[in-house]
Structures are given as structure tokens and as C-alpha cells.
Design an enzyme around this catalytic site. Structure first.
Site, mmCIF file in Angstrom:
data_model
loop_
_atom_site.group_PDB
_atom_site.id
_atom_site.type_symbol
_atom_site.label_atom_id
_atom_site.label_comp_id
_atom_site.label_asym_id
_atom_site.label_seq_id
_atom_site.Cartn_x
_atom_site.Cartn_y
_atom_site.Cartn_z
ATOM 1 N N CYS A 117 0.843 -1.201 0.000
ATOM 2 C CA CYS A 117 0.000 0.000 0.000
ATOM 3 C C CYS A 117 0.876 1.249 0.000
ATOM 4 O O CYS A 117 0.843 2.055 0.921
ATOM 5 C CB CYS A 117 -0.939 -0.031 1.209
ATOM 6 S SG CYS A 117 -2.326 1.092 1.006
ATOM 7 N N THR A 172 -2.130 2.804 -2.605
ATOM 8 C CA THR A 172 -3.044 3.795 -2.014
ATOM 9 C C THR A 172 -4.059 4.256 -3.056
ATOM 10 O O THR A 172 -5.249 4.417 -2.763
ATOM 11 C CB THR A 172 -2.230 5.013 -1.509
ATOM 12 O OG1 THR A 172 -1.150 4.522 -0.723
ATOM 13 C CG2 THR A 172 -3.076 5.946 -0.690
ATOM 14 N N GLU A 207 -1.102 -5.334 -16.914
ATOM 15 C CA GLU A 207 -1.056 -4.150 -17.793
ATOM 16 C C GLU A 207 -0.253 -2.993 -17.182
ATOM 17 O O GLU A 207 0.441 -2.255 -17.899
ATOM 18 C CB GLU A 207 -2.486 -3.677 -18.085
ATOM 19 C CG GLU A 207 -2.592 -2.476 -18.986
ATOM 20 C CD GLU A 207 -2.002 -2.708 -20.362
ATOM 21 O OE1 GLU A 207 -2.589 -3.450 -21.152
ATOM 22 O OE2 GLU A 207 -0.918 -2.146 -20.651
ATOM 23 N N GLY A 220 6.517 10.383 -7.154
ATOM 24 C CA GLY A 220 6.059 8.984 -7.156
ATOM 25 C C GLY A 220 6.349 8.243 -8.447
ATOM 26 O O GLY A 220 5.781 7.183 -8.706
ATOM 27 N N LYS A 243 10.832 -3.981 -18.724
ATOM 28 C CA LYS A 243 9.674 -3.709 -19.590
ATOM 29 C C LYS A 243 9.946 -4.188 -21.018
ATOM 30 O O LYS A 243 9.045 -4.739 -21.679
ATOM 31 C CB LYS A 243 9.358 -2.215 -19.562
ATOM 32 C CG LYS A 243 8.804 -1.773 -18.208
ATOM 33 C CD LYS A 243 8.888 -0.267 -18.037
ATOM 34 C CE LYS A 243 8.185 0.190 -16.769
ATOM 35 N NZ LYS A 243 8.449 1.598 -16.440
#
Ligand SMILES: NC(=O)C1=CN([C@@H]2O[C@H](COP(=O)(O)OP(=O)(O)OC[C@H]3O[C@@H](n4cnc5c(N)ncnc54)[C@H](O)[C@@H]3O)[C@@H](O)[C@H]2O)C=CC1
Ligand SMILES: N[C@@H](CC=O)C(=O)O
Ligand code: NA
Length: 444
Positions: A14, A19, A129, A187, A205
């Protein structure tokens, strides 16, 4: 009103993304129920520090992720990140038939084989995704919409943090350190931002993109990787002078195996096609659509035989954009449970080999400070000829006692180009190799 029993969801982690997942699940509960055909209920949130202040229902918090997985939940959403304990937790979830939604590219790029095997064994869904290019719908188009086409190339900006840093250096001359701190505050950066700046995140990725695009199993270890630490103000200035900009690109492409390669598979059959999967900074022309992708935005070009060129663009990092992709997957797996369906499986049937970087065709931009005297250009040109590297463009500018020489090559193997640069750097007439960078996105 829905008559289906609620779909119970447990969240692991979280932080920035978790969040926002809780916020969207709460704020959109009624819409999600209508879209899924059953209420979607968050039954627990596994955290490391339960007493830390968070804007989420405190009664759902637990430090016991294993117990949450063993409870009667239907879906596990993992936004912890890293390999362990995420790997063990998700394997346990899949083996016990829980659908899994994860944003964890590092894990998928290393352990997709185990995860897909567990998903196949129990028939549980595995969706991810959010793991590539944040909010941008990219993996579902590759796995589903383009499943009938033959993808030839996937090239893009897939790391928001490094794009934020490079954009800042290019537009305002901001320093590397300042912009990295800002990306962390916003973030975008990973828990350990060296994963971003050293290209590990983009390489994970790229491995996921190549695996899906080429129906082959590519892991992070197969990806050639360079980060942005070596990109200097001189590189950015050299790019600007030529109407180019510097981006950290992830490139996954099919490469035909030429007559000289004479490669064979382990069973002796000739290999006719391989793939190149790589992450490195590159100069692209300002006119290229990827050049206008700034800040934490991501964009990915996809080329396919029948579809032609496509570009996917949007927010590649940040809590809310990433949570959007997680929620999209959550709706998909919840719908599958309501309708007893199943999402796409892994298809690594093509098993294309990954070409070593040294044998991959690339193009270089080289900027040199050289002595301004007759014969310099011919000495430099002779080194290119010796390595069988052909020059596409040369620009020479003289000064009082030295001059600058800018060379852009045609495609040659990366190994030949590197040897050429090494040898040129040792010529007595070359004072300094000012900038060396690969060039992408233009034909010469
Ligand atoms: N932040 C972003 O822009 C994006 C992140 N992701 C991925 O999403 C995942 C989460 O990223 P963030 O939310 O940014 O990271 P974060 O570091 O903000 O959050 C992770 C949380 O997991 C907690 N955690 C660690 N170990 C745990 C454990 N054993 N049990 C329960 N909780 C534990 C940490 O305390 C932290 O609060 C990562 O896999 C990341 O690569 C993917 C796309 C974008
Ligand atoms: N740290 C990553 C987050 C999204 O994947 C990035 O900067 O792109
Ligand atoms: Na995405």
C-alpha cells in the site's frame, strides 16, 4: 442489482500505487459493480508497517500476506514490487486458483515462466497491464488486439523517471540530481531509483514487450542495457545542434539472419530470424513523434505487417495512472470469474533467439575534437573503411587550432561501430571523443 456473489479482492502493498488502487476501488464501487456484474469488495490490505498513516480503512490492514492469500479471496492485487516475497506470494495465489493482477515488471521479467506455469496449472488469470507504460493500454493490445498480426518492431520510451530527467536537461538545462529528486517526490521513481537511471526498469519492460510481441520467452538478463548516467550535457548539446534530442529507448525488433551469420539452433536447424531487445540512450530527430514525449509520459511505437505503424501514448508512471491500469485488469479478471472465462495465456511458441548486441545493426553519431589540419578527415575515414562501417553524413567546423568533426554512420554491427570509435579515439589527430551515441528513428 447484481445476483452474483461478491468478488473478494486482497491488496498486497500500500505505497504509491496501492493507495490509489484503494481510492479508486472505494470511489468507484458502484460503477465497478455494474461493470463487473458483481460487487468488487476489498477484504484485506497486506502492509509492512501497519501503524504508518495512510488514507485507507485501518481495519483492513494486516502484516500477514500469506493469511490473506489463504483466505477465501478471489483476486490478489500485488503492488509490493521486487522479487521476494512477491514471487512466492503470487505463486501461492495462482496455485490456489486466485486470479492475480500485478504491476511488478521486475518480477515478470525474471519469473514469467514460473508464474505462467502456475496460472496454467490452476486456470487462474495473470494480468499485468500496469507493469509496462503505466496507464497506457499496451499489453492488452499486444496480447489480444494484435494477436492476428505479425509484429516486427516495438520501440518506445517506457521509463517515466529517466524521460523526466532527460526532458529537464534538454529543455531547461536542469541538473540530473535535481530532476531525479523531483521524480522521486512525484512517485515516478522506483523504491531504488538506480533501477530507473541504470535502465533496469526499462530492460524489464523491454523483456515483457518482446516476449508478448514475438511470442518468445525473453528475460531481463537477455536485454542489452545502458542507462542514462553516461548521458552528458555535451551529448544533449550535440543532439540539439543536429536537430535531434536524446531519449532512453527500449527497442524490440525482428532481425533477419543474414548469410554470414550461419547460426543454428540447439537441434541443428538453421535460424532464419532472431530478435534484438535493447535499452540505451539514442538520438532521435526532433521531428520524430517520440521526440515530443516529455516529462513522465511514455510512448511506444508498434509496427506490424498488416496494421502498419501505431503509437500508444500516455502517463507511464505515478500512483493514479498506474492504479488505472491495475483497476482495468481487476475488472477484466473479475468479469472472467463472473462469467467463468479466462484471459489469454502465454504464447512463447515462436522461441526466437535474442541476438547479441555486438551482432545487432545500429547507427552511431560521433562528435570529435580534432586537430585542424589537412588529412585529418581522411585518417578518420580510413578507420571507418577498415571496419567496414559506411559514413552517412559528415560535418566539419574549423576553429583556430582545432576543429570539430561530426559523423553519422549508416547501419553496421554494434561491435564494428564500437571498435571504430575505440580506434578513432586513439588517433593522434583526435583530441577528444566529445560524444558517441546511437541514432534511431531516421533513414539516411
Ligand atoms: N510508481 C509507479 O509509477 C509505478 C510503479 N509500478 C510498480 O508497482 C509496484 C509498486 O510500486 P510503488 O507503489 O511505486 O512502490 P512503493 O514503494 O511506493 O510501494 C510498495 C509498498 O509495498 C510495501 N511492502 C514491501 N514489502 C511488503 C510486504 N512484504 N508485504 C506488504 N507490503 C510490503 C512497502 O512498504 C511499500 O509501502 C512496483 O512493482 C512498481 O515497479 C508500475 C508502474 C508505475
Ligand atoms: N519507475 C517507473 C515507474 C513506472 O513503471 C518509471 O519511472 O517509469
Ligand atoms: Na500499461
Amino acid at each position: 442489482m447484481s445476483s452474483h456473489k461478491p468478488i473478494k479482492v486482497a491488496l498486497l502493498g500500500c505505497g504509491t500505487v496501492g493507495t490509489e488502487v484503494v481510492r479508486l476501488l472505494t470511489d468507484q464501487a458502484a460503477d465497478l459493480t455494474a461493470r463487473v456484474g458483481a460487487p468488487v469488495v476489498l477484504t484485506g490490505i497486506a502492509v509492512r508497517r501497519p501503524h504508518k498513516h495512510r488514507d485507507v480503512p485501518a481495519e483492513l490492514l494486516t502484516t500477514d500476506a500469506e493469511a490473506l492469500i489463504a483466505s477465501d479471496v478471489d483476486v490478489i492485487v500485488e503492488v509490493i514490487g521486487g522479487i521476494e516475497p512477491a514471487r512466492s506470494l503470487l505463486l501461492a495465489a495462482l496455485r490456489s486458483g486466485k486470479s492475480v493482477v500485478t504491476a511488478n515488471k521486475a518480477l515478470l521479467a525474471e519469473h514469467s515462466a514460473d508464474l505462467f506455469e502456475a496460472s496454467d496449472a490452476s486456470g487462474a488469470d495473470l494480468y499485468f497491464e500496469a507493469a509496462v507504460a503505466g496507464a497506457i493500454p499496451l499489453l492488452r493490445p499486444l496480447r489480444e488486439s494484435l494477436a492476428g498480426d505479425r509484429i516486427t518492431r516495438v520501440m518506445g520510451i517506457v521509463n517515466g523517471t529517466t524521460n523526466f530527467i532527460l526532458s529537464g536537461m534538454d529543455s531547461t538545462g536542469a541538473s540530473y540530481g535535481e530532476t531525479l529528486d523531483e521524480a522521486t517526490r512525484l512517485g515516478y521513481a522506483e523504491a531504488d531509483p538506480t533501477a530507473d537511471v541504470d535502465g533496469f526498469d526499462a530492460a524489464s519492460k523491454a523483456a515483457i514487450l518482446a516476449s508478448l510481441a514475438f511470442h518468445s520467452r525473453v528475460t531481463a538478463a537477455d536485454v542489452y542495457r545502458e542507462g542514462i548516467a553516461s548521458v552528458s550535457a555535451a551529448d544533449i548539446a550535440a543532439a540539439k545542434a543536429l536537430g535531434r534530442t536524446v531519449k532512453l529507448l527500449a527497442i524490440c525488433e525482428r532481425v533477419s539472419v543474414g548469410g554470414d551469420d550461419d547460426q543454428t539452433a540447439a537441434d541443428g536447424t538453421p535460424i532464419t530470424e532472431s530478435i534484438s531487445v535493447r535499452v540505451h540512450p539514442a538520438m532521435i530527430p526532433k521531428s520524430h513523434p517520440l521526440a515530443g514525449v516529455n516529462g513522465a509520459f511514455n510512448a511506444v511505437f508498434v509496427e506490424a505487417d498488416a496494421a502498419g505503424e501505431m503509437m500508444f501514448y500516455g502517463q507511464g508512471a505515478g500512483g493514479a495512472p498506474t492504479a488505472s491500469a491495475v483497476l482495468g485488469d481487476l475488472v477484466a479478471v473479475a468479469r472472467n470469474r463472473v462469467h467463468s472465462g479466462r484471459g489469454p495465456r502465454e504464447s512463447a511458441y515462436a522461441a526466437l533467439p535474442v541476438r547479441p548486441m555486438g551482432q545487432t545493426p545500429t547507427r552511431y553519431h560521433i562528435s570529435l575534437d580534432v586537430a585542424d589540419r589537412a588529412g585529418v578527415l581522411s585518417q578518420v575515414a580510413a578507420v571507418f573503411a577498415e571496419h567496414d562501417v559506411s559514413i552517412a553524413a559528415v560535418r566539419q567546423e574549423g576553429r583556430v587550432d582545432d576543429a570539430s568533426l561530426v559523423i553519422v554512420t549508416h547501419a553496421a554491427t554494434d561491435a564494428a561501430l564500437r571498435s571504430t570509435v575505440d580506434k578513432i579515439g586513439g588517433l593522434p589527430v583526435v583530441r577528444e571523443v566529445v560524444s558517441v551515441m546511437r541514432v534511431e528513428g531516421e533513414e539516411l
